[in-house]
Design an enzyme around this catalytic site. Structure first.
Site, PDB file in Angstrom:
ATOM      1  N   THR A  11       0.822  -1.204   0.000  1.00  0.00           N
ATOM      2  CA  THR A  11       0.000   0.000   0.000  1.00  0.00           C
ATOM      3  C   THR A  11       0.856   1.253   0.000  1.00  0.00           C
ATOM      4  O   THR A  11       1.993   1.247   0.491  1.00  0.00           O
ATOM      5  CB  THR A  11      -0.914   0.014   1.236  1.00  0.00           C
ATOM      6  OG1 THR A  11      -1.576   1.280   1.340  1.00  0.00           O
ATOM      7  CG2 THR A  11      -0.113  -0.195   2.517  1.00  0.00           C
ATOM      8  N   TYR A  32      -2.360   0.070  10.481  1.00  0.00           N
ATOM      9  CA  TYR A  32      -2.458  -0.517   9.138  1.00  0.00           C
ATOM     10  C   TYR A  32      -1.163  -0.302   8.364  1.00  0.00           C
ATOM     11  O   TYR A  32      -0.637  -1.228   7.734  1.00  0.00           O
ATOM     12  CB  TYR A  32      -3.642   0.099   8.396  1.00  0.00           C
ATOM     13  CG  TYR A  32      -3.761  -0.338   6.955  1.00  0.00           C
ATOM     14  CD1 TYR A  32      -4.268  -1.587   6.626  1.00  0.00           C
ATOM     15  CD2 TYR A  32      -3.371   0.512   5.916  1.00  0.00           C
ATOM     16  CE1 TYR A  32      -4.373  -1.988   5.305  1.00  0.00           C
ATOM     17  CE2 TYR A  32      -3.475   0.121   4.596  1.00  0.00           C
ATOM     18  CZ  TYR A  32      -3.978  -1.131   4.290  1.00  0.00           C
ATOM     19  OH  TYR A  32      -4.075  -1.527   2.980  1.00  0.00           O
TER      20      TYR A  32
END
Length: 340
Positions: free
Chosen positions: A124, A164
């Site tokens: 990501t 995250y």
């Protein structure tokens, strides 16, 4: 070729599974089948390909659940993950278990059972953190980088931010290091906003699909901030093309990290997407504005020059074309796309 896809019934997983199956390859889908929509995706794959698809309910957090399922694989795509920053803030332990430990368990299963397999991991852009040193300006009704004309490059320093970002960033580095230390043929794709059919987006993840679903259903859309924040967006079919090119050219891509997104030519602000949907639907969309959420970047745009140089890959589907395809899927097949 035999491919194993973790999270293979999810949005990216089901699209990748379909491409491989349509090309005549054997596919084994591993999925915990707990997220909304994934059971529908798996049913869709089975209806189209029948027994050519091998599926198993498996939990990447438990190495026993994976035992024997990677044996003989030529290619592995690791998509199984917890995917929302907001969820990671509420439950960082579960986020870590899914993302960091899950990726580690996958790598160890591959090292034992298919050490020659090509392994693609979806990371990501959150590994670059808040990028607070990069100056942001308001230009033409949207936010933009004052510099970084080509977007954020892979050479950008890592700065994990949020649970995250930490869990995906740890997995990102493990996948990269298993090439250096163990010689596994691993590739990391650091992705930005991916969208398209079979995406059951919600307010916390898959924002573009969520906006399309909500607009089609007549639901009000919540915008956190002023709506001028910008993301580069990539249609899922273009992403799958990148996977296939990387797989065919693994001698060039193994051990590499690539930023994969729409790049500077494929960007949307939240307000621009609202305007596009209003034009397509022929009516105003109710919008509610709320305060900024912690860690929300005003701009993120990927520099995709590296993957273009090495593989000759560039996005082919414009945001307007991709939104049309997503709306068409919502109308014809996306009846499970969220409930109110």
């Amino acid at each position: 070729m035999k491919a194993v896809i973790t999270g293979g019934a999810g949005f990216i997983g089901s699209n990748t599974s379909r491409r491989l199956l349509a090309d005549g390859h054997r596919v084994r889908v591993l999925d915990l089948l707990v997220r909304p929509g994934v059971s529908a995706n798996l049913k869709w794959l089975k209806k189209e390909f029948g027994t050519r698809l091998d599926s198993h309910r498996a939990d990447v957090r438990d190495p026993r659940s994976l035992r024997g399922l990677f044996k003989g694989a030529d290619a592995v795509f690791h998509f199984a993950a917890q995917v929302a920053v907001t969820t990671s803030l509420e439950d960082p332990r579960t986020d870590f278990m899914h993302n960091a430990l899950g990726a580690f368990n996958m790598l160890e299963a591959c090292r034992r059972e298919c050490p020659e397999a090509v392994v693609h991991f979806t990371s990501t852009n959150k590994v670059y953190g808040g990028m607070n040193d990069v100056r942001i300006v308001s230009r033409g009704g949207r936010y933009a980088y004052a510099g970084l004309r080509g977007g954020v490059p892979e050479s950008r320093g890592l700065d994990f931010h949020s649970p995250y970002g930490c869990s995906k960033g740890a997995a990102d580095q493990y996948v990269r290091d298993y090439h250096r230390i163990y010689g596994q043929r691993t590739v990391v794709f650091r992705m930005s906003c991916i969208y398209g059919p079979r995406q059951f987006g919600n307010e916390d993840q898959g924002w573009l699909a969520h906006f399309c679903i909500a607009a089609r259903r007549g639901w009000p859309i919540s915008i956190y901030g002023d709506g001028k924040q910008v993301r580069d967006v990539l249609f899922v079919g273009d992403l799958v093309d990148a996977f296939m090119l990387s797989l065919k050219n693994i001698h060039k891509t193994q051990g590499q990290v690539f930023n994969v997104g729409g790049g500077p030519s494929n960007t949307l602000s939240l307000l621009e997407l609202i305007a596009l949907l209003e034009k397509r639907l022929g009516r105003k969309i109710p919008v509610k504005f709320h305060g900024w959420r912690p860690g929300d970047q005003r701009v993120y745009i990927s520099d995709i020059g590296k993957i273009e140089k090495i593989l000759g890959w560039r996005p082919q589907v414009s945001p307007a074309q991709g939104v049309d395809q997503l709306l068409a899927w919502i109308d014809t097949e996306g009846s499970l796309s969220g409930e109110r």
